[in-house]
Scaffold this motif. Structure first.
Motif, PDB file in Angstrom:
ATOM      1  N   LEU A   1       0.823  -1.215   0.000  1.00 36.71           N
ATOM      2  CA  LEU A   1       0.000   0.000   0.000  1.00 36.71           C
ATOM      3  C   LEU A   1       0.853   1.259   0.000  1.00 36.71           C
ATOM      4  O   LEU A   1       1.867   1.327   0.675  1.00 36.71           O
ATOM      5  CB  LEU A   1      -0.900   0.006   1.234  1.00 36.71           C
ATOM      6  N   TRP A   2       0.397   2.266  -0.732  1.00 44.57           N
ATOM      7  CA  TRP A   2       1.090   3.557  -0.715  1.00 44.57           C
ATOM      8  C   TRP A   2       0.776   4.326   0.558  1.00 44.57           C
ATOM      9  O   TRP A   2       1.566   5.153   0.996  1.00 44.57           O
ATOM     10  CB  TRP A   2       0.658   4.390  -1.910  1.00 44.57           C
ATOM     11  N   LYS A   3      -0.398   4.104   1.098  1.00 46.41           N
ATOM     12  CA  LYS A   3      -0.823   4.832   2.305  1.00 46.41           C
ATOM     13  C   LYS A   3      -1.368   3.828   3.298  1.00 46.41           C
ATOM     14  O   LYS A   3      -2.207   2.997   2.948  1.00 46.41           O
ATOM     15  CB  LYS A   3      -1.933   5.837   1.974  1.00 46.41           C
ATOM     16  N   ASN A   4      -0.946   3.951   4.554  1.00 47.39           N
ATOM     17  CA  ASN A   4      -1.371   2.977   5.549  1.00 47.39           C
ATOM     18  C   ASN A   4      -0.938   3.523   6.896  1.00 47.39           C
ATOM     19  O   ASN A   4       0.210   3.378   7.285  1.00 47.39           O
ATOM     20  CB  ASN A   4      -0.681   1.637   5.241  1.00 47.39           C
ATOM     21  N   ASN A   5      -1.845   4.144   7.612  1.00 46.88           N
ATOM     22  CA  ASN A   5      -1.492   4.741   8.901  1.00 46.88           C
ATOM     23  C   ASN A   5      -2.242   4.048  10.024  1.00 46.88           C
ATOM     24  O   ASN A   5      -3.270   4.526  10.499  1.00 46.88           O
ATOM     25  CB  ASN A   5      -1.780   6.242   8.876  1.00 46.88           C
TER      26      ASN A   5
ATOM     27  N   HIS B   1      -8.770   9.674  -3.311  1.00 45.42           N
ATOM     28  CA  HIS B   1      -7.473   9.813  -3.954  1.00 45.42           C
ATOM     29  C   HIS B   1      -7.099   8.520  -4.666  1.00 45.42           C
ATOM     30  O   HIS B   1      -6.113   7.864  -4.332  1.00 45.42           O
ATOM     31  CB  HIS B   1      -6.437  10.174  -2.900  1.00 45.42           C
TER      32      HIS B   1
ATOM     33  N   GLY C   1      -5.726   7.802  -7.307  1.00 44.77           N
ATOM     34  CA  GLY C   1      -4.396   7.750  -7.919  1.00 44.77           C
ATOM     35  C   GLY C   1      -3.340   7.202  -6.988  1.00 44.77           C
ATOM     36  O   GLY C   1      -2.277   6.758  -7.425  1.00 44.77           O
ATOM     37  N   ASP C   2      -3.574   7.236  -5.683  1.00 47.70           N
ATOM     38  CA  ASP C   2      -2.624   6.639  -4.742  1.00 47.70           C
ATOM     39  C   ASP C   2      -3.242   5.461  -3.990  1.00 47.70           C
ATOM     40  O   ASP C   2      -2.660   4.975  -3.016  1.00 47.70           O
ATOM     41  CB  ASP C   2      -2.092   7.695  -3.759  1.00 47.70           C
TER      42      ASP C   2
ATOM     43  N   ALA D   1      -6.164   4.983   6.031  1.00 48.10           N
ATOM     44  CA  ALA D   1      -5.179   5.400   5.030  1.00 48.10           C
ATOM     45  C   ALA D   1      -4.461   6.673   5.456  1.00 48.10           C
ATOM     46  O   ALA D   1      -3.247   6.773   5.346  1.00 48.10           O
ATOM     47  CB  ALA D   1      -5.867   5.625   3.692  1.00 48.10           C
TER      48      ALA D   1
ATOM     49  N   ALA E   1      -7.424   2.295   2.167  1.00 48.26           N
ATOM     50  CA  ALA E   1      -6.463   2.279   1.067  1.00 48.26           C
ATOM     51  C   ALA E   1      -6.331   0.859   0.536  1.00 48.26           C
ATOM     52  O   ALA E   1      -6.440  -0.110   1.289  1.00 48.26           O
ATOM     53  CB  ALA E   1      -5.091   2.786   1.526  1.00 48.26           C
ATOM     54  N   LEU E   2      -6.074   0.782  -0.751  1.00 47.58           N
ATOM     55  CA  LEU E   2      -5.912  -0.497  -1.443  1.00 47.58           C
ATOM     56  C   LEU E   2      -4.746  -0.384  -2.410  1.00 47.58           C
ATOM     57  O   LEU E   2      -4.274   0.718  -2.700  1.00 47.58           O
ATOM     58  CB  LEU E   2      -7.182  -0.812  -2.248  1.00 47.58           C
TER      59      LEU E   2
ATOM     60  N   GLY F   1      -6.000   5.503  -2.280  1.00 47.80           N
ATOM     61  CA  GLY F   1      -6.795   5.947  -1.128  1.00 47.80           C
ATOM     62  C   GLY F   1      -8.239   6.191  -1.535  1.00 47.80           C
ATOM     63  O   GLY F   1      -8.518   6.743  -2.602  1.00 47.80           O
TER      64      GLY F   1
END
Lengths: 471, 471
Positions: free
Chosen positions: A182-186, B380, B382-383, B425, B349-350, B385
């Motif tokens: 994943l690009w984002k994962n908080n 989002h 594109g990322d 995310a 997010a995926l 999210g």
């Protein structure tokens, strides 16, 4: 030790436990020709084998060194000279597991080489944007959190690290999955951030997922000859304002560094009409097809020509190129320096605006104290990184190791204490610079770092004690 | 408690220790109208005061919540409802300390607002590239490691965080300087990485240095109407290959989300010739002066027109704009959804290639189980999210909180367990989603995370126990 070796043979097969002197040699030297002596080399082929090896080593209280492609520059991947450490080579964990083109990511085993992941990504028009002279492993790049020549645009390994699988050096061989693709994962403490840049001391990275970038369709370079090095700082700001993120490299080269490259590689030539200038900057622009190479070359040429005509401009001359001729000059510098004498290498970083002030001050300081040294600095000045390398010329005889240490001490003390800079910009921490870690990293940071190391990796893995208190 | 309050008044002045009910109210609600009750609010004006407050709170065993601009979405910056927690507001630590234009960095106190640092950077042609609907504080952005609408190009707060000063919640009020203003600095365990994204649980960020970016000279947007949402995935890949890093946003909007925006904000109009399409994508390109807005608009229009003519293309229509009209549609969505009913928000997010598959599957699953909900997703894409938001329409009466919980459980279980995605995310972890943290973050990761929290911050700071084991 025989008990341990027997148990290792049971765990991963006798063929993958090397003990013969001639078998061990290739695992005992690194990118800077440092050498150590291993007790044995083990070559696991899967995560469960790595886990078993770490458990067995903990039971026998034997230190383990995870080793990738042996391209490190601080000695973190080598055994010491006592012959008591176990080298865990990742050369059989070197596969690319998956390219996910839609996600722009690659999943690879810890021992996979940079060249291997780039070859796998090529077909999809993607690449891993860490640009280096060497061909390190995935795990090695993570351990050093390496940067390279295109940091300015793409950042370091940490920035491109999406997830990893690690076997902790906790005595139990615990396997953790940290993040995915994943690009984002908080979702709390991002433990993989503790693995990046910590010299392989917390665990063995068996698999990682890295972000890929679209491979630029067009790329042009310019080499700009400057009358004064300090003009490079303003040039960077002007070009960034004009070209934005089209700029993929902004590299500086001193006259001494250029001269060494030209002297060493005979096919290289000075691309300027005049003699080697006091300083030169290599600029690279990259773009997708929206701006082709013609348009890119024209835009770069025009922007630089506009500057040359300015009153008071420090630009002497400009060479523009679409292929690799200008990069070849830049890449020839390290080898050129080694050919010209004994190199004292200082991998430092400063605020961008301080680079040239530092350079002037320390060049003068070195000349006053050790006039034999030639200052042959070069590097990634667009991101504040500088290879402030000094060459002790052959004509001056052998370099006294104490003098080499003294000059490094002086350079690092100045960069850290006077300029608030870093004594290790992109090579990480290892036996070669742990002395400086102990000196320059504040006690409070070392204390907490050592406690975290004790928590995650109480068994002996790697060469670095982050709680180190003795110089 | 009176002893503590007296000691706090001695330490930071009576005016900065608030206890009156009417004084406390403004510190007791956040961006989502969640509310708590504070014991008192303290407003330190320097690092040494923050340190003194944390020491005193530890001595009296009172929990502290660091609070910035109260824009958080998971409740991490609010007191609970027992009235026993001390809120440490950073509103008097809100100054920009330094803009270093050559280094492209800003140093600001923990309570400085995003709008304040952008105003300070404006004159030098720079900006902090986290693009949000809210105006959070520096410390709050670090605590959430927030992303925003331009993550695709500029990344999250972590990526732009160069250094910070933190007061640890270790009982002693220890102050650590972590990193400086350097872009590159690999000198051991990068402790500031533990601070990013951990909801303010480890310490109070009193100062941070953030990287700035050149403000683009030219920006154009296009809104693309798609016949099928799943065409967005291929469109992203095509545009990335063509425009590279000129793409600064790639946002998706469902028909329901668009309809809510148009219904709620009367000055907005559907920019397409036909009715609201099944799905729309907002694309933003940004450039330095090398490509002006005319050139950028022409390039974007041509690239999209080329796609519309393809046989089988899913593109119905295109609207191109240089100003904010298309962004206004995107920004109106959250408010439009709130106006149309009760929102169940899922910040997920995926992998990029999974976004549309997930969307199809879960929209069908929600429709089968809870047909009243309208799926109004946007975000989002594109990322990877996605704000997978569901609206319980006013016409369906009040939403049973248990149903709201059940649908979130279903969405999160599917995203994590079936798709390997994330249930948070870019909003971080707080009381609102700690239940999901305990369920979905593996036990081994929670155990180590809790141990690190115990090591760095044994006193009670913030609302999150990262070692949490009970749901």
């Amino acid at each position: 030790m025989n008990d341990l070796l027997a148990a290792l043979r049971d765990a991963i097969g006798a063929d993958n436990v090397l003990v013969g002197r001639s078998d061990l040699e290739r695992y005992e030297t690194d990118g800077r020709q440092h050498a150590g002596r291993a007790l044995a080399v083990v070559r696991p082929a899967m995560t469960s084998e790595v886990s078993a090896i770490l458990r067995l080593a903990a039971q026998h209280d034997v230190a383990v060194i995870a080793q990738g492609a042996r391209t490190g520059l601080v000695g973190a991947g080598l055994a010491d000279d006592r012959g008591e450490m176990l080298i865990l080579s990742l050369e059989r964990l070197s596969r690319v597991v998956e390219i996910d083109a839609a996600n722009r990511s690659v999943t690879a085993q810890g021992g996979a080489l940079l060249s291997t992941i780039n070859a796998a990504a090529h077909e999809d028009g993607l690449f891993f944007p860490i640009d280096l002279g060497a061909d390190p492993s995935v795990g090695g790049m993570i351990a050093a959190n390496t940067g390279g020549a295109r940091f300015l645009r793409y950042g370091d390994v940490r920035r491109n690290l999406l997830g990893l699988e690690i076997v902790l050096a906790d005595g139990a061989g615990t396997v953790l999955e940290l993040g995915g693709a994943l690009w984002k994962n908080n979702v709390g403490v991002d433990l993989k951030q503790l693995v990046a840049g910590t010299s392989g001391a917390f665990g063995v990275v068996t698999r990682a997922t890295l972000a890929l970038q679209p491979r630029p369709a067009a790329q042009v370079t310019a080499l700009v000859a400057l009358r004064r090095a300090d003009a490079a700082t303003g040039l960077a700001a002007l070009l960034e304002a004009h070209f934005g993120t089209l700029i993929t490299a902004f590299e500086g080269m001193s006259a001494n560094a250029l001269a060494a490259a030209f002297a060493h590689v005979s096919r290289l030539r000075n691309p300027f009409r005049g003699p080697i200038p006091p300083y030169a900057v290599l600029i690279e622009l990259s773009s997708g097809p929206v701006l082709g190479e013609d348009a890119l070359e024209q835009a770069l040429g025009e922007a630089l020509a506009g500057l040359i005509d300015d009153a008071g401009s420090a630009i002497i001359d400009i060479a523009v190129d679409r292929r690799d001729a200008l990069w070849a000059i830049r890449h020839a510098i390290p080898e050129g320096l080694r050919a010209s004498g004994q190199v004292v290498a200082c991998d430092i970083a400063l605020r961008r605006g301080d680079v040239m002030r530092f350079r002037d001050e320390v060049a003068a300081g070195v000349a006053a104290r050790w006039p034999e040294f030639a200052v042959c600095d070069f590097g990634h000045i667009g991101d504040g990184g500088l290879h402030f390398n000094l060459v002790w010329p052959r004509a001056a005889g052998a370099l006294d190791p104490a003098v080499g240490e003294a000059v490094r001490d002086y350079v690092f003390a100045t960069v850290v204490e006077k300029f608030g800079g870093s004594f290790s910009a992109e090579h990480g921490i290892g036996p070669r610079n742990i002395k400086h870690y102990t000196r320059f990293v504040p006690e409070g940071v070392r204390r907490v770092s050592g406690q975290i190391q004790q928590l995650l990796a109480p068994q002996r893995l790697g060469r670095v004690d982050f709680g180190s208190t003795s110089i």
